[in-house]
Design a protein around this motif. Structure first.
Motif, PDB file in Angstrom:
ATOM      1  N   GLN A  16       0.822  -1.206   0.000  1.00  0.00           N
ATOM      2  CA  GLN A  16       0.000   0.000   0.000  1.00  0.00           C
ATOM      3  C   GLN A  16       0.860   1.261   0.000  1.00  0.00           C
ATOM      4  O   GLN A  16       0.574   2.204  -0.739  1.00  0.00           O
ATOM      5  CB  GLN A  16      -0.947  -0.011   1.202  1.00  0.00           C
ATOM      6  N   GLU A  17       1.896   1.281   0.804  1.00  0.00           N
ATOM      7  CA  GLU A  17       2.807   2.429   0.833  1.00  0.00           C
ATOM      8  C   GLU A  17       3.441   2.637  -0.542  1.00  0.00           C
ATOM      9  O   GLU A  17       3.544   3.760  -1.023  1.00  0.00           O
ATOM     10  CB  GLU A  17       3.909   2.220   1.880  1.00  0.00           C
ATOM     11  N   LEU A  18       3.863   1.542  -1.158  1.00  0.00           N
ATOM     12  CA  LEU A  18       4.534   1.616  -2.458  1.00  0.00           C
ATOM     13  C   LEU A  18       3.600   2.170  -3.525  1.00  0.00           C
ATOM     14  O   LEU A  18       3.968   3.076  -4.277  1.00  0.00           O
ATOM     15  CB  LEU A  18       5.034   0.219  -2.861  1.00  0.00           C
ATOM     16  N   ALA A  27      11.042   2.830  -2.635  1.00  0.00           N
ATOM     17  CA  ALA A  27      10.635   1.527  -2.118  1.00  0.00           C
ATOM     18  C   ALA A  27      11.285   1.272  -0.755  1.00  0.00           C
ATOM     19  O   ALA A  27      10.667   0.684   0.138  1.00  0.00           O
ATOM     20  CB  ALA A  27      11.002   0.428  -3.108  1.00  0.00           C
ATOM     21  N   THR A  28      12.513   1.757  -0.584  1.00  0.00           N
ATOM     22  CA  THR A  28      13.209   1.609   0.697  1.00  0.00           C
ATOM     23  C   THR A  28      12.447   2.326   1.797  1.00  0.00           C
ATOM     24  O   THR A  28      12.227   1.765   2.880  1.00  0.00           O
ATOM     25  CB  THR A  28      14.648   2.161   0.601  1.00  0.00           C
ATOM     26  N   GLN A  29      12.017   3.551   1.527  1.00  0.00           N
ATOM     27  CA  GLN A  29      11.259   4.302   2.536  1.00  0.00           C
ATOM     28  C   GLN A  29       9.922   3.622   2.820  1.00  0.00           C
ATOM     29  O   GLN A  29       9.460   3.604   3.963  1.00  0.00           O
ATOM     30  CB  GLN A  29      11.030   5.749   2.085  1.00  0.00           C
ATOM     31  N   ALA A  41      16.310  -2.332   4.895  1.00  0.00           N
ATOM     32  CA  ALA A  41      15.110  -1.915   4.161  1.00  0.00           C
ATOM     33  C   ALA A  41      15.301  -1.950   2.643  1.00  0.00           C
ATOM     34  O   ALA A  41      14.390  -2.344   1.912  1.00  0.00           O
ATOM     35  CB  ALA A  41      14.675  -0.526   4.608  1.00  0.00           C
ATOM     36  N   HIS A  42      16.477  -1.562   2.173  1.00  0.00           N
ATOM     37  CA  HIS A  42      16.729  -1.563   0.730  1.00  0.00           C
ATOM     38  C   HIS A  42      16.629  -2.983   0.159  1.00  0.00           C
ATOM     39  O   HIS A  42      15.986  -3.211  -0.875  1.00  0.00           O
ATOM     40  CB  HIS A  42      18.100  -0.954   0.428  1.00  0.00           C
ATOM     41  N   VAL A  43      17.247  -3.912   0.840  1.00  0.00           N
ATOM     42  CA  VAL A  43      17.224  -5.312   0.395  1.00  0.00           C
ATOM     43  C   VAL A  43      15.809  -5.873   0.500  1.00  0.00           C
ATOM     44  O   VAL A  43      15.314  -6.527  -0.422  1.00  0.00           O
ATOM     45  CB  VAL A  43      18.210  -6.161   1.233  1.00  0.00           C
TER      46      VAL A  43
END
Length: 94
Positions: A16-18, A27-29, A41-43
Protein backbone atom coordinates in the motif's frame (compact mmCIF):
# COMPACT_ATOMS: atom_id res chain seq x y z
CA UNK A 1 -8.32 -8.74 -3.84
CA UNK A 2 -8.77 -11.88 -1.83
CA UNK A 3 -5.07 -12.72 -2.10
CA UNK A 4 -4.07 -10.11 0.45
CA UNK A 5 -5.43 -12.36 3.19
CA UNK A 6 -2.40 -14.61 2.70
CA UNK A 7 0.02 -11.74 3.19
CA UNK A 8 1.44 -10.54 6.48
CA UNK A 9 0.31 -7.14 7.78
CA UNK A 10 3.80 -5.78 7.01
CA UNK A 11 3.62 -7.02 3.43
CA UNK A 12 0.19 -5.43 2.97
CA UNK A 13 1.43 -2.15 4.44
CA UNK A 14 4.51 -2.20 2.19
CA UNK A 15 2.42 -2.77 -0.94
CA UNK A 16 0.00 0.00 0.00
CA UNK A 17 2.81 2.43 0.83
CA UNK A 18 4.53 1.62 -2.46
CA UNK A 19 1.46 2.07 -4.64
CA UNK A 20 -0.23 4.95 -2.86
CA UNK A 21 3.03 6.94 -2.65
CA UNK A 22 4.37 6.14 -6.11
CA UNK A 23 6.79 8.86 -7.15
CA UNK A 24 6.84 10.43 -3.71
CA UNK A 25 8.63 7.73 -1.70
CA UNK A 26 11.29 5.22 -2.56
CA UNK A 27 10.63 1.53 -2.12
CA UNK A 28 13.21 1.61 0.70
CA UNK A 29 11.26 4.30 2.54
CA UNK A 30 8.05 2.32 2.01
CA UNK A 31 9.69 -0.71 3.63
CA UNK A 32 10.80 1.42 6.58
CA UNK A 33 7.31 2.89 6.91
CA UNK A 34 5.90 -0.65 6.86
CA UNK A 35 8.07 -1.43 9.93
CA UNK A 36 10.80 -3.44 8.25
CA UNK A 37 14.31 -3.14 9.69
CA UNK A 38 15.87 0.14 8.62
CA UNK A 39 19.35 -1.28 8.05
CA UNK A 40 17.94 -3.93 5.68
CA UNK A 41 15.11 -1.91 4.16
CA UNK A 42 16.73 -1.56 0.73
CA UNK A 43 17.22 -5.31 0.39
CA UNK A 44 13.78 -6.09 1.82
CA UNK A 45 12.08 -3.65 -0.56
CA UNK A 46 13.84 -5.28 -3.50
CA UNK A 47 12.98 -8.80 -2.34
CA UNK A 48 9.31 -7.93 -1.77
CA UNK A 49 9.06 -6.77 -5.39
CA UNK A 50 10.66 -9.95 -6.73
CA UNK A 51 7.94 -12.27 -8.11
CA UNK A 52 10.16 -15.32 -7.61
CA UNK A 53 10.56 -14.60 -3.89
CA UNK A 54 7.23 -12.98 -3.02
CA UNK A 55 4.70 -13.66 -5.78
CA UNK A 56 1.72 -12.79 -3.58
CA UNK A 57 3.15 -9.40 -2.67
CA UNK A 58 3.88 -8.64 -6.33
CA UNK A 59 0.38 -9.74 -7.29
CA UNK A 60 -1.16 -7.55 -4.59
CA UNK A 61 0.90 -4.56 -5.76
CA UNK A 62 -0.43 -5.17 -9.27
CA UNK A 63 -4.00 -5.40 -8.00
CA UNK A 64 -3.65 -2.12 -6.12
CA UNK A 65 -2.24 -0.40 -9.21
CA UNK A 66 -5.08 -1.73 -11.37
CA UNK A 67 -7.59 -0.53 -8.80
CA UNK A 68 -6.15 2.99 -9.00
CA UNK A 69 -6.13 2.96 -12.81
CA UNK A 70 -9.75 1.81 -12.87
CA UNK A 71 -10.82 4.34 -10.23
CA UNK A 72 -9.30 7.23 -12.17
CA UNK A 73 -10.28 5.80 -15.56
CA UNK A 74 -6.69 5.76 -16.78
CA UNK A 75 -5.45 3.62 -19.61
CA UNK A 76 -2.22 3.66 -21.54
CA UNK A 77 -4.02 5.04 -24.56
CA UNK A 78 -5.74 7.88 -22.68
CA UNK A 79 -2.52 8.73 -20.88
CA UNK A 80 -0.56 8.90 -24.13
CA UNK A 81 -3.28 11.03 -25.73
CA UNK A 82 -3.10 13.51 -22.84
CA UNK A 83 0.69 13.65 -23.06
CA UNK A 84 0.42 14.29 -26.79
CA UNK A 85 -2.00 17.16 -26.20
CA UNK A 86 0.30 18.66 -23.59
CA UNK A 87 3.28 18.37 -25.94
CA UNK A 88 1.38 20.04 -28.79
CA UNK A 89 0.27 22.93 -26.55
CA UNK A 90 3.83 23.38 -25.29
CA UNK A 91 5.18 23.44 -28.85
CA UNK A 92 2.55 25.97 -29.91
CA UNK A 93 3.33 28.30 -27.01
CA UNK A 94 7.09 27.69 -27.27
Amino acid sequence: MGMHKNLTPKQIKFAQELVYNEGRKTATQCAIDASYEKDRAHVTASELQNPKKFPLVVQYIGELRQEILKKHDISFESHMAQLGEMRNKALESK
